[in-house]
Design an enzyme around this catalytic site. Structure first.
Site, mmCIF file in Angstrom:
data_model
loop_
_atom_site.group_PDB
_atom_site.id
_atom_site.type_symbol
_atom_site.label_atom_id
_atom_site.label_comp_id
_atom_site.label_asym_id
_atom_site.label_seq_id
_atom_site.Cartn_x
_atom_site.Cartn_y
_atom_site.Cartn_z
ATOM 1 N N HIS A 1 0.891 -1.164 0.000
ATOM 2 C CA HIS A 1 0.000 0.000 0.000
ATOM 3 C C HIS A 1 0.926 1.210 0.000
ATOM 4 O O HIS A 1 1.928 1.223 0.731
ATOM 5 C CB HIS A 1 -0.892 0.045 1.244
ATOM 6 C CG HIS A 1 -1.566 1.374 1.428
ATOM 7 N ND1 HIS A 1 -2.681 1.743 0.702
ATOM 8 C CD2 HIS A 1 -1.264 2.424 2.226
ATOM 9 C CE1 HIS A 1 -3.033 2.967 1.061
ATOM 10 N NE2 HIS A 1 -2.189 3.401 1.987
ATOM 11 N N CYS B 1 -4.365 1.922 -4.734
ATOM 12 C CA CYS B 1 -3.547 2.981 -4.137
ATOM 13 C C CYS B 1 -2.237 3.173 -4.892
ATOM 14 O O CYS B 1 -1.749 4.300 -5.030
ATOM 15 C CB CYS B 1 -3.277 2.675 -2.668
ATOM 16 S SG CYS B 1 -2.430 1.086 -2.424
#
Length: 164
Positions: free
Chosen positions: A38, A108
């Site tokens: 992430h 993301c």
């Protein structure tokens, strides 16, 4: 005299698996993965990221993920906070609405890569952006594709545009 101000731009990298990918990937995928990544872009004193609720921001390291595993200095930008906010608002109304989130194809890391290029002209490291294809290239990853595509990651933060 016009003084140009440069703002530092950093990529915060988190391992969503908290070390589990490194331990279990050889057994499950037949290859070593160092993490399930992430990312967020830190600029103008905030961390910006894309999740199932759209574009979000928080203080750096301010999500439930805590401190990043690593930080990459992407350089600096001359993009002012106001211009950046306008750009994010535009993205949030089109490409990066919450309903456009897909763990494998539009996540993301896709957002961080696009924003990094907007701010600095540089891409984020390819080991991050190539990870979904690496996973899907394994028999186990291909079998999990329908399930993984439906997973939504939302580490918290405040929605940048106020849209759900």
């Amino acid at each position: 005299m016009d003084q140009t101000v440069c703002y530092p731009v950093k990529l915060y990298i988190y391992d969503l698996s908290r070390g589990m990918a490194r331990q279990l990937s050889p057994l499950m995928l037949g290859k070593q993965l160092d993490g399930i990544w992430h990312t967020g872009i830190v600029v103008h004193g905030e961390e910006f990221f894309f999740s199932g609720s759209g574009i979000n921001s928080c203080p750096p390291s301010g999500t439930v993920l805590g401190d990043p595993l690593s930080i990459v200095n992407l350089g600096s930008t001359e993009v002012t906070p106001d211009i950046f906010t306008e750009h994010l608002n535009s993205l949030s109304e089109s490409t990066y609405r919450g309903d456009k989130y897909n763990l494998l194809e539009h996540n993301c890391n896709t957002f961080s890569n696009e924003v990094a290029q907007f701010l600095t002209g540089k891409k984020i490291p390819s080991y991050i952006t190539d990870l979904p294809a690496e996973i899907l290239a394994t028999p186990f990853g291909a079998a999990l594709h329908p399930l993984l595509g439906a997973v939504i990651v939302n580490p918290g933060g405040n929605n940048v545009t106020g849209q759900p």
